[in-house]
Design an enzyme around this catalytic site. Structure first.
Site, mmCIF file in Angstrom:
data_model
loop_
_atom_site.group_PDB
_atom_site.id
_atom_site.type_symbol
_atom_site.label_atom_id
_atom_site.label_comp_id
_atom_site.label_asym_id
_atom_site.label_seq_id
_atom_site.Cartn_x
_atom_site.Cartn_y
_atom_site.Cartn_z
ATOM 1 N N CYS A 116 0.660 -1.144 -0.036
ATOM 2 C CA CYS A 116 -0.043 -0.044 0.096
ATOM 3 C C CYS A 116 0.908 1.208 -0.078
ATOM 4 C CB CYS A 116 -1.094 0.150 1.213
ATOM 5 S SG CYS A 116 -2.199 -1.382 0.984
ATOM 6 N N HIS A 257 -3.354 7.432 1.585
ATOM 7 C CA HIS A 257 -3.781 5.898 1.295
ATOM 8 C C HIS A 257 -5.150 5.718 1.780
ATOM 9 C CE1 HIS A 257 -3.755 1.926 0.441
ATOM 10 N NE2 HIS A 257 -3.641 1.349 1.568
ATOM 11 N N ASN A 287 -10.073 -0.161 -1.005
ATOM 12 C CA ASN A 287 -8.716 0.090 -0.983
ATOM 13 C C ASN A 287 -8.153 -0.786 -2.331
ATOM 14 O OD1 ASN A 287 -5.871 -0.403 -0.622
ATOM 15 N ND2 ASN A 287 -6.162 -1.248 1.537
HETATM 16 O O1 UT7 Z 1 -4.060 -1.134 3.435
HETATM 17 C C1 UT7 Z 1 -3.017 -1.262 4.080
HETATM 18 C C2 UT7 Z 1 -2.871 -2.071 5.217
HETATM 19 N N1 UT7 Z 1 -4.399 -2.161 5.957
HETATM 20 C C3 UT7 Z 1 -5.064 -1.474 6.760
HETATM 21 O O2 UT7 Z 1 -4.338 -0.270 7.057
HETATM 22 C C4 UT7 Z 1 -6.104 -2.099 7.459
HETATM 23 C C5 UT7 Z 1 -6.134 -1.917 8.753
HETATM 24 N N2 UT7 Z 1 -7.317 -2.408 9.590
HETATM 25 C C6 UT7 Z 1 -8.674 -2.247 9.363
HETATM 26 O O3 UT7 Z 1 -8.899 -1.106 8.673
HETATM 27 C C7 UT7 Z 1 -9.756 -2.636 10.267
HETATM 28 O O4 UT7 Z 1 -8.907 -3.657 11.201
HETATM 29 C C8 UT7 Z 1 -10.678 -3.614 9.325
HETATM 30 C C9 UT7 Z 1 -11.728 -2.709 8.676
HETATM 31 C C10 UT7 Z 1 -10.047 -4.695 8.680
HETATM 32 C C11 UT7 Z 1 -11.568 -4.418 10.574
HETATM 33 O O5 UT7 Z 1 -12.101 -3.377 11.268
HETATM 34 P P1 UT7 Z 1 -11.897 -3.509 12.942
HETATM 35 O O6 UT7 Z 1 -12.629 -2.406 13.621
HETATM 36 O O7 UT7 Z 1 -10.636 -3.602 13.502
HETATM 37 O O8 UT7 Z 1 -12.813 -4.986 13.190
HETATM 38 P P2 UT7 Z 1 -12.283 -6.258 13.941
HETATM 39 O O9 UT7 Z 1 -11.363 -7.067 12.717
HETATM 40 O O10 UT7 Z 1 -11.737 -5.935 15.248
HETATM 41 O O11 UT7 Z 1 -13.423 -6.923 13.994
HETATM 42 C C12 UT7 Z 1 -14.705 -6.650 14.785
HETATM 43 C C13 UT7 Z 1 -15.854 -7.607 14.749
HETATM 44 C C14 UT7 Z 1 -15.375 -9.076 14.969
HETATM 45 O O12 UT7 Z 1 -16.438 -9.676 15.666
HETATM 46 P P3 UT7 Z 1 -16.256 -10.106 17.077
HETATM 47 O O13 UT7 Z 1 -14.874 -10.829 17.212
HETATM 48 O O14 UT7 Z 1 -15.993 -8.792 17.721
HETATM 49 O O15 UT7 Z 1 -17.575 -10.898 17.271
HETATM 50 C C15 UT7 Z 1 -15.042 -9.560 13.401
HETATM 51 O O16 UT7 Z 1 -15.641 -10.942 13.391
HETATM 52 O O17 UT7 Z 1 -16.190 -7.403 13.449
HETATM 53 C C16 UT7 Z 1 -16.537 -8.659 12.901
HETATM 54 N N3 UT7 Z 1 -16.253 -8.593 11.451
HETATM 55 C C17 UT7 Z 1 -17.315 -8.252 10.654
HETATM 56 N N4 UT7 Z 1 -18.577 -8.038 10.884
HETATM 57 C C18 UT7 Z 1 -19.220 -7.842 9.806
HETATM 58 C C19 UT7 Z 1 -15.059 -8.591 10.670
HETATM 59 N N5 UT7 Z 1 -15.356 -8.308 9.411
HETATM 60 C C20 UT7 Z 1 -16.805 -8.470 9.124
HETATM 61 C C21 UT7 Z 1 -17.776 -7.771 8.274
HETATM 62 N N6 UT7 Z 1 -18.832 -7.762 8.394
HETATM 63 N N7 UT7 Z 1 -17.163 -7.687 7.093
#
Ligand code: UT7
Length: 330
Positions: A116, A257, A287
């Site tokens: 990225c 980004h 992204n």
């Molecule tokens: O591009 C270069 C590098 N990448 C980045 O910069 C990305 C960095 N990370 C992020 O942007 C975020 O971490 C994400 C958007 C990928 C995820 O958001 P988050 O707020 O960190 O969510 P999380 O992974 O902590 O998940 C929270 C909850 C989980 O459920 P539990 O364990 O709390 O019950 C996930 O299973 O949300 C759940 N979840 C979803 N729910 C609905 C994960 N993906 C989804 C989804 N829809 N698509």
């Protein structure tokens, strides 16, 4: 003759026609529009459809536009650098194919991999060719067909990515406009276990087993990557402002980004720039990895004026991260 600064003389972008909406994703995995919108800021992304269509197909369209906009004969192009993590093939490089695709037969061409942060890495590389005084026209293009490495059964990742290409033409400037400063960094000691594709390279060459284990798909530990992204992207943007004596008031636009709107907001806050000065198109394209920053420049081009101070900032796989300070040249 004054000092040479490498400056952007044109921007161009290509986004495929097919729109993959949050509503369509709701039918594919257990997710919903509300979750995707509030957690990421993404509403839809573009997908490149069709057989035998790789990243080069999009980048060729971008390079054609750049040549036309700068009135450049393809034979006068000195170099093509493509930032990508989704090359058409291991080799020839995507840049080799893109140069050939427009008839740029006098140009060197190679790919650069920094995920990225790829566009900032490639832009600084291209800028150094211009600074050397030996090269006059270098095309720097980000191109990623993220759909080719995305597992559309994994809700953690499939909602994030889209396909696109965008890029710029770099030429020498003698009026102090263009790329003034850049900071580019990497640290795989922590990054290598948090974002990766394990299969297909020389460690895990493709086999039936690597395919069955899903090793050819993109993986990220989203929650942990998020923490590093917020800190490193904001830190590096603040660092480049500080060493160039810039405050938020001096900055016309942050060009971040587009991985997650919350990461972008944190970076803007740290820099002291308001939302009206932040280029944002994540809601339309998601992204697109190496294409996000030049795609923002394309979308905001008509709001830019000669002499505007822009801060580019990115964080991504590797880890890699970086920022760039440039003065817009037109
Ligand atoms: O591009 C270069 C590098 N990448 C980045 O910069 C990305 C960095 N990370 C992020 O942007 C975020 O971490 C994400 C958007 C990928 C995820 O958001 P988050 O707020 O960190 O969510 P999380 O992974 O902590 O998940 C929270 C909850 C989980 O459920 P539990 O364990 O709390 O019950 C996930 O299973 O949300 C759940 N979840 C979803 N729910 C609905 C994960 N993906 C989804 C989804 N829809 N698509």
């Amino acid at each position: 003759m004054g000092n040479i600064t490498p400056c952007i003389t044109a921007v161009a972008g290509y986004t495929p026609d097919y729109i993959l909406t949050n509503e369509e994703l709701e039918k594919m995995v257990d997710t919903n529009d509300e979750w995707i919108t509030t957690r990421t800021g993404i509403k839809e992304r573009r997908i490149l459809k069709g057989e035998q269509q790789g990243s080069s197909v999009m980048a060729i369209e971008v390079l054609k536009q750049l040549l036309e906009k700068t009135n450049t004969d393809p034979k006068d192009l000195d170099g093509v650098i493509i930032a990508t993590v989704t090359p058409d093939f291991f080799f020839p490089s995507t840049a080799n194919l893109v140069a050939a695709g427009v008839g740029a037969t006098n140009a060197f061409s190679f790919d650069s991999i920094a995920a990225c942060t790829g566009f900032i890495y490639a832009l600084e590389t291209g800028a150094n060719y211009i600074r050397s005084g030996r090269y006059k026209k270098i095309a720097v293009i980000g191109a990623d067909k993220m759909s080719s490495i995305t597992d559309y059964t994994d809700r953690n990742t499939c909602i994030l990515f889209g396909d696109a290409s965008a890029g710029v033409m770099l030429e020498p400037n003698e009026e102090g406009l263009g790329i003034i400063d850049a900071i580019i960094r990497s640290d795989a000691t922590i990054g290598k276990d948090m974002i990766y594709i394990k299969g297909g390279g020389s460690v895990n060459p493709p086999t039936h087993e690597t395919v069955d284990a899903g090793l050819h798909y993109f993986y990220q530990d989203g929650r942990n990557v998020f923490k590093y992204a917020v800190k490193y992207m904001a830190d590096v943007a603040a660092e480049i402002m500080e060493r160039n004596n810039l405050t938020g008031d001096d900055v016309a636009f942050l060009v971040p980004h587009q991985a997650n709107k919350r990461i972008i907001d944190a970076t803007a806050n740290r820099m002291g720039v308001g939302p009206e000065k932040v280029m944002l198109n994540i809601e339309k394209y998601g992204n697109t990895t190496a294409a996000t920053i030049p795609l923002c420049l394309r979308d905001y081009e008509d709001q830019l004026n000669e002499g505007d101070n822009l801060i580019l900032a990115a964080f991504g796989g590797g880890f890699t991260w970086g920022s760039m300070y440039l003065k817009w040249a037109y």
